[in-house]
Write a protein that holds these residues in place. Sequence first.
Motif, PDB file in Angstrom:
ATOM      1  N   TYR A  73       0.853  -1.050  -0.224  1.00  0.00           N
ATOM      2  CA  TYR A  73      -0.189  -0.039   0.027  1.00  0.00           C
ATOM      3  C   TYR A  73       0.731   0.999   0.142  1.00  0.00           C
ATOM      4  N   ARG A  74       0.409   1.669  -0.989  1.00  0.00           N
ATOM      5  CA  ARG A  74       1.423   3.196  -0.937  1.00  0.00           C
ATOM      6  C   ARG A  74       0.551   4.648   0.475  1.00  0.00           C
ATOM      7  N   GLN A  75      -0.736   4.198   0.685  1.00  0.00           N
ATOM      8  CA  GLN A  75      -1.537   4.898   1.831  1.00  0.00           C
ATOM      9  C   GLN A  75      -0.594   5.004   2.981  1.00  0.00           C
ATOM     10  N   PRO A  76      -0.493   5.829   3.972  1.00  0.00           N
ATOM     11  CA  PRO A  76       0.276   5.921   5.195  1.00  0.00           C
ATOM     12  C   PRO A  76      -0.533   4.616   5.954  1.00  0.00           C
ATOM     13  N   VAL A  96       0.227   2.469  16.367  1.00  0.00           N
ATOM     14  CA  VAL A  96      -0.766   3.328  17.564  1.00  0.00           C
ATOM     15  C   VAL A  96      -1.517   1.642  18.633  1.00  0.00           C
ATOM     16  N   ARG A  97      -1.817   1.991  19.675  1.00  0.00           N
ATOM     17  CA  ARG A  97      -3.120   1.899  20.083  1.00  0.00           C
ATOM     18  C   ARG A  97      -3.888   2.871  21.355  1.00  0.00           C
ATOM     19  N   GLY A  98      -4.958   1.547  21.313  1.00  0.00           N
ATOM     20  CA  GLY A  98      -5.801   2.752  22.635  1.00  0.00           C
ATOM     21  C   GLY A  98      -6.552   3.217  22.115  1.00  0.00           C
ATOM     22  N   ASP A  99      -7.811   4.058  22.130  1.00  0.00           N
ATOM     23  CA  ASP A  99      -8.752   4.344  21.413  1.00  0.00           C
ATOM     24  C   ASP A  99      -8.581   4.654  20.393  1.00  0.00           C
ATOM     25  N   VAL A 100      -9.273   4.799  20.041  1.00  0.00           N
ATOM     26  CA  VAL A 100      -9.812   4.851  17.772  1.00  0.00           C
ATOM     27  C   VAL A 100      -9.566   6.047  17.836  1.00  0.00           C
ATOM     28  N   ARG A 105      -8.676  10.612  14.107  1.00  0.00           N
ATOM     29  CA  ARG A 105      -8.729  12.002  13.048  1.00  0.00           C
ATOM     30  C   ARG A 105      -7.566  12.506  12.377  1.00  0.00           C
ATOM     31  N   GLU A 106      -6.744  11.825  12.784  1.00  0.00           N
ATOM     32  CA  GLU A 106      -5.528  11.584  12.533  1.00  0.00           C
ATOM     33  C   GLU A 106      -5.602  10.983  11.141  1.00  0.00           C
ATOM     34  N   MET A 107      -5.814  10.079  10.664  1.00  0.00           N
ATOM     35  CA  MET A 107      -6.128   9.197   9.331  1.00  0.00           C
ATOM     36  C   MET A 107      -7.008  10.446   8.239  1.00  0.00           C
ATOM     37  N   VAL A 116     -11.670   6.732   4.449  1.00  0.00           N
ATOM     38  CA  VAL A 116     -10.778   5.183   5.124  1.00  0.00           C
ATOM     39  C   VAL A 116     -11.112   4.341   5.444  1.00  0.00           C
ATOM     40  N   TRP A 117     -10.100   3.364   5.314  1.00  0.00           N
ATOM     41  CA  TRP A 117     -10.126   2.008   4.787  1.00  0.00           C
ATOM     42  C   TRP A 117      -9.441   0.899   6.409  1.00  0.00           C
ATOM     43  N   ILE A 118     -10.290   0.575   7.129  1.00  0.00           N
ATOM     44  CA  ILE A 118     -10.510   0.197   7.774  1.00  0.00           C
ATOM     45  C   ILE A 118     -10.352  -1.755   7.343  1.00  0.00           C
ATOM     46  N   VAL A 119      -9.062  -2.099   7.254  1.00  0.00           N
ATOM     47  CA  VAL A 119      -9.271  -3.938   6.802  1.00  0.00           C
ATOM     48  C   VAL A 119      -9.280  -4.744   8.205  1.00  0.00           C
ATOM     49  N   GLY A 120      -9.017  -4.660   8.802  1.00  0.00           N
ATOM     50  CA  GLY A 120      -9.924  -5.690   9.573  1.00  0.00           C
ATOM     51  C   GLY A 120      -8.727  -5.713  11.060  1.00  0.00           C
ATOM     52  N   GLY A 121      -9.304  -6.298  11.917  1.00  0.00           N
ATOM     53  CA  GLY A 121     -10.339  -7.840  11.733  1.00  0.00           C
ATOM     54  C   GLY A 121     -11.271  -6.807  12.723  1.00  0.00           C
ATOM     55  N   GLY A 122     -12.680  -7.853  12.283  1.00  0.00           N
ATOM     56  CA  GLY A 122     -13.630  -7.149  12.632  1.00  0.00           C
ATOM     57  C   GLY A 122     -14.123  -6.312  14.304  1.00  0.00           C
ATOM     58  N   ASP A 123     -13.272  -6.349  15.119  1.00  0.00           N
ATOM     59  CA  ASP A 123     -13.395  -6.158  16.592  1.00  0.00           C
ATOM     60  C   ASP A 123     -13.139  -4.702  16.417  1.00  0.00           C
ATOM     61  N   LEU A 124     -11.845  -4.237  15.663  1.00  0.00           N
ATOM     62  CA  LEU A 124     -11.125  -2.710  14.981  1.00  0.00           C
ATOM     63  C   LEU A 124     -12.093  -2.687  14.629  1.00  0.00           C
TER      64      LEU A 124
END
Length: 187
Positions: A73-76, A96-100, A105-107, A116-124
Amino acid sequence: MKTQYYTASSLDGFIADPHNSLDWLFQFGEPEDTDYPEFIRDVGSIAMGSTTYEWILNHHIRPGSDRPQPWAYRQPTWVFSSRSLPPVGGADIRFVRGDVRPVHREMVAAAAGKNVWIVGGGDLAGQFYDHGLLDEVIVTVASVTLGGGAPLLPRAITTPSLRLVSVNSWGDRFAQLRYEVPNRRSG
Ligand SMILES: NC(=O)c1ccc[n+]([C@@H]2O[C@H](COP(=O)([O-])OP(=O)(O)OC[C@H]3O[C@@H](n4cnc5c(N)ncnc54)[C@H](OP(=O)(O)O)[C@@H]3O)[C@@H](O)[C@H]2O)c1
């Protein structure tokens, strides 16, 4: 700009089998004519959990092998983990860790108007949902059942329900369902 959970799942709602294997998906090879090229063109930043990141490291990048592969991926990319994980050379990966919420906001800022793409997993993906930060679930359902594994989205979302926006299919193996998440932004 949307925050999208875009993934592939078994018919019974698992994105990896109980051994974190994706062989059930890759047995079909690269399906032709999917919307992935179109989808990724509009992605400006990426988030994933550590199991997903380590899967990519072990199956695609293979650091230390004769021919390690570059990051795809070329995206951050923001990787969530409470542990210290190895980076990939030449890739823009932020651990990173903790509060999403602050991460989101950074993303959004980095995506500069793209998605913004959340790749996974499901809980994230669920953690973004919990804070009203998830706009769409786009799931490509493969015609297999796994009986167990990593869940697609371990949250109860019933009332209001997700809203089905579109249905597509590829060959006789894949159906893609696109859902809008009810708006419950809590900031
Ligand atoms: N079918 C598909 O298209 C698809 C897509 C994506 C992933 N997958 C597969 O599905 C499986 C998903 O694995 P998974 O359910 O374990 O999910 P995951 O999100 O990849 O990894 C979960 C781990 O990430 C870390 N984490 C999550 N949220 C965090 C937070 N807020 N702060 C700090 N750390 C956090 C925790 O581990 P630590 O703190 O211990 O690091 C947690 O155990 C993987 O096998 C992956 O390869 C499949």
